[in-house]
Design a protein around this motif. Structure first.
Motif, PDB file in Angstrom:
ATOM      1  N   TYR A   1       0.865  -1.101   0.063  1.00  0.00           N
ATOM      2  CA  TYR A   1       0.035  -0.025   0.128  1.00  0.00           C
ATOM      3  C   TYR A   1       0.894   1.340  -0.180  1.00  0.00           C
ATOM      4  O   TYR A   1       1.773   1.380   0.839  1.00  0.00           O
ATOM      5  CB  TYR A   1      -0.911  -0.028   1.159  1.00  0.00           C
ATOM      6  N   SER A   2       0.467   2.281  -0.917  1.00  0.00           N
ATOM      7  CA  SER A   2       1.314   3.402  -0.927  1.00  0.00           C
ATOM      8  C   SER A   2       0.519   4.414  -0.284  1.00  0.00           C
ATOM      9  O   SER A   2      -0.637   4.627  -0.259  1.00  0.00           O
ATOM     10  CB  SER A   2       1.335   3.903  -2.480  1.00  0.00           C
ATOM     11  N   TYR A   3       1.541   5.298   0.725  1.00  0.00           N
ATOM     12  CA  TYR A   3       0.956   6.379   1.184  1.00  0.00           C
ATOM     13  C   TYR A   3       1.886   7.747   1.292  1.00  0.00           C
ATOM     14  O   TYR A   3       3.086   7.110   1.259  1.00  0.00           O
ATOM     15  CB  TYR A   3       0.437   6.109   2.615  1.00  0.00           C
ATOM     16  N   VAL A   4       1.555   8.876   1.500  1.00  0.00           N
ATOM     17  CA  VAL A   4       2.255   9.940   1.522  1.00  0.00           C
ATOM     18  C   VAL A   4       1.860  10.941   2.249  1.00  0.00           C
ATOM     19  O   VAL A   4       0.570  11.298   2.196  1.00  0.00           O
ATOM     20  CB  VAL A   4       2.404  10.673   0.272  1.00  0.00           C
ATOM     21  N   TYR A   5       2.285  11.456   3.501  1.00  0.00           N
ATOM     22  CA  TYR A   5       1.807  12.474   4.401  1.00  0.00           C
ATOM     23  C   TYR A   5       2.627  13.257   5.058  1.00  0.00           C
ATOM     24  O   TYR A   5       4.003  12.992   4.992  1.00  0.00           O
ATOM     25  CB  TYR A   5       0.903  11.688   5.474  1.00  0.00           C
ATOM     26  N   LEU A   6       2.246  14.665   5.317  1.00  0.00           N
ATOM     27  CA  LEU A   6       3.039  15.542   6.037  1.00  0.00           C
ATOM     28  C   LEU A   6       3.014  15.152   7.539  1.00  0.00           C
ATOM     29  O   LEU A   6       2.159  14.716   8.174  1.00  0.00           O
ATOM     30  CB  LEU A   6       2.549  16.728   5.590  1.00  0.00           C
ATOM     31  N   ASP A   7       4.104  15.554   8.226  1.00  0.00           N
ATOM     32  CA  ASP A   7       4.190  15.369   9.726  1.00  0.00           C
ATOM     33  C   ASP A   7       3.569  16.346  10.258  1.00  0.00           C
ATOM     34  O   ASP A   7       3.185  17.351   9.578  1.00  0.00           O
ATOM     35  CB  ASP A   7       5.767  15.318  10.461  1.00  0.00           C
ATOM     36  N   ASP A   8       3.100  16.494  11.647  1.00  0.00           N
ATOM     37  CA  ASP A   8       2.315  17.292  12.179  1.00  0.00           C
ATOM     38  C   ASP A   8       2.656  18.885  12.081  1.00  0.00           C
ATOM     39  O   ASP A   8       2.099  19.889  11.895  1.00  0.00           O
ATOM     40  CB  ASP A   8       2.027  16.964  13.670  1.00  0.00           C
ATOM     41  N   LYS A   9       4.111  18.973  11.937  1.00  0.00           N
ATOM     42  CA  LYS A   9       4.742  20.293  12.070  1.00  0.00           C
ATOM     43  C   LYS A   9       5.217  20.719  10.314  1.00  0.00           C
ATOM     44  O   LYS A   9       5.735  21.987  10.407  1.00  0.00           O
ATOM     45  CB  LYS A   9       6.046  20.405  12.833  1.00  0.00           C
ATOM     46  N   ILE A  10       4.847  19.868   9.800  1.00  0.00           N
ATOM     47  CA  ILE A  10       5.166  20.011   8.215  1.00  0.00           C
ATOM     48  C   ILE A  10       6.668  20.268   8.110  1.00  0.00           C
ATOM     49  O   ILE A  10       6.855  21.318   7.439  1.00  0.00           O
ATOM     50  CB  ILE A  10       4.217  21.362   7.676  1.00  0.00           C
ATOM     51  N   THR A  11       7.319  19.726   8.614  1.00  0.00           N
ATOM     52  CA  THR A  11       8.643  19.578   8.549  1.00  0.00           C
ATOM     53  C   THR A  11       9.242  18.469   7.801  1.00  0.00           C
ATOM     54  O   THR A  11      10.632  18.411   7.216  1.00  0.00           O
ATOM     55  CB  THR A  11       9.389  19.625   9.972  1.00  0.00           C
ATOM     56  N   LYS A  12       8.635  17.386   7.536  1.00  0.00           N
ATOM     57  CA  LYS A  12       9.079  16.184   6.923  1.00  0.00           C
ATOM     58  C   LYS A  12       7.834  15.827   5.970  1.00  0.00           C
ATOM     59  O   LYS A  12       6.567  15.766   6.591  1.00  0.00           O
ATOM     60  CB  LYS A  12       9.258  15.094   7.836  1.00  0.00           C
TER      61      LYS A  12
END
Length: 199
Positions: A69-80
């Motif tokens: 399964y592919s996924y892409v997400y930003l961490d909570d602080k939008i640093t990664k």
């Protein structure tokens, strides 16, 4: 997929960078095709990865590295940016200018799940909805190559990094190649650049 020559890639990159500056300074409107293309050019992401990008991790589905399964997400602080694609996990650091862009996009679009969310359907855009608008964008930029696809920008980024003597290892980590051999395959594609050295 066709690789843009050096001039065309730099022309595309310049156009998209100027658009983002104008967008951030409220001199241009939100344009999902330009923004998706910008992320591909800036981060070397696959089109599908950009389209899968979520604002947050789905704690039920975006957790394992062992499945396909592919996924892409930003961490909570939008640093990664965390990308799991083709059973391979990579993490891309987000610089301040990209973070500013993402925050403005989130504020303007009010999207809940996906960064690039169709405002009418509240679902993500898919690759099929990208092709024609992408070709129109290229024409606006002044490029009429009908063989260019959504993958062209990723190929262009990788090739440009090779032209700038960035190590194959670093490029592979940025773009998510499983082996250095995949990245090395791009080096033969810039053989036309060698002609400039012969006089």
């Amino acid at each position: 997929d066709k690789i843009p020559d050096k001039f065309e890639f730099l022309q595309i990159e310049k156009y998209l960078k100027e658009y983002v500056v104008d967008y951030l300074n409220n001199k241009d409107e939100f344009d999902w095709i330009k923004l998706i293309s910008f992320f591909q050019v800036r981060l070397g992401m696959r089109n599908g990865e950009v389209l899968l990008m979520k604002w947050n991790q789905n704690k039920k589905t975006d957790v394992s590295e062992k499945h396909s399964y592919s996924y892409v997400y930003l961490d909570d602080k939008i640093t990664k940016l965390i990308i799991h694609f083709k059973r391979h996990l990579r993490i891309i650091p987000i610089k301040d200018d990209i973070k500013d862009l993402l925050l403005k996009m989130k504020n303007e679009t009010k999207s809940n799940v996906f960064v690039f969310e169709n405002q009418e359907t509240k679902s993500r855009f898919d690759n099929t909805s990208f092709s024609r608008p992408f070709k129109r964008l290229l024409k606006v930029i002044g490029i009429n190559n009908i063989n260019y696809t959504s993958h062209t920008l990723r190929h262009g980024k990788i090739t440009e990094l090779l032209r700038n003597d960035v190590s194959i290892s670093k490029i592979g980590k940025l773009v998510g190649h499983k082996t250095s051999r995949i990245t090395e395959d791009y080096s033969h594609l810039i053989s036309s650049d060698i002609e400039e050295l012969i006089y």
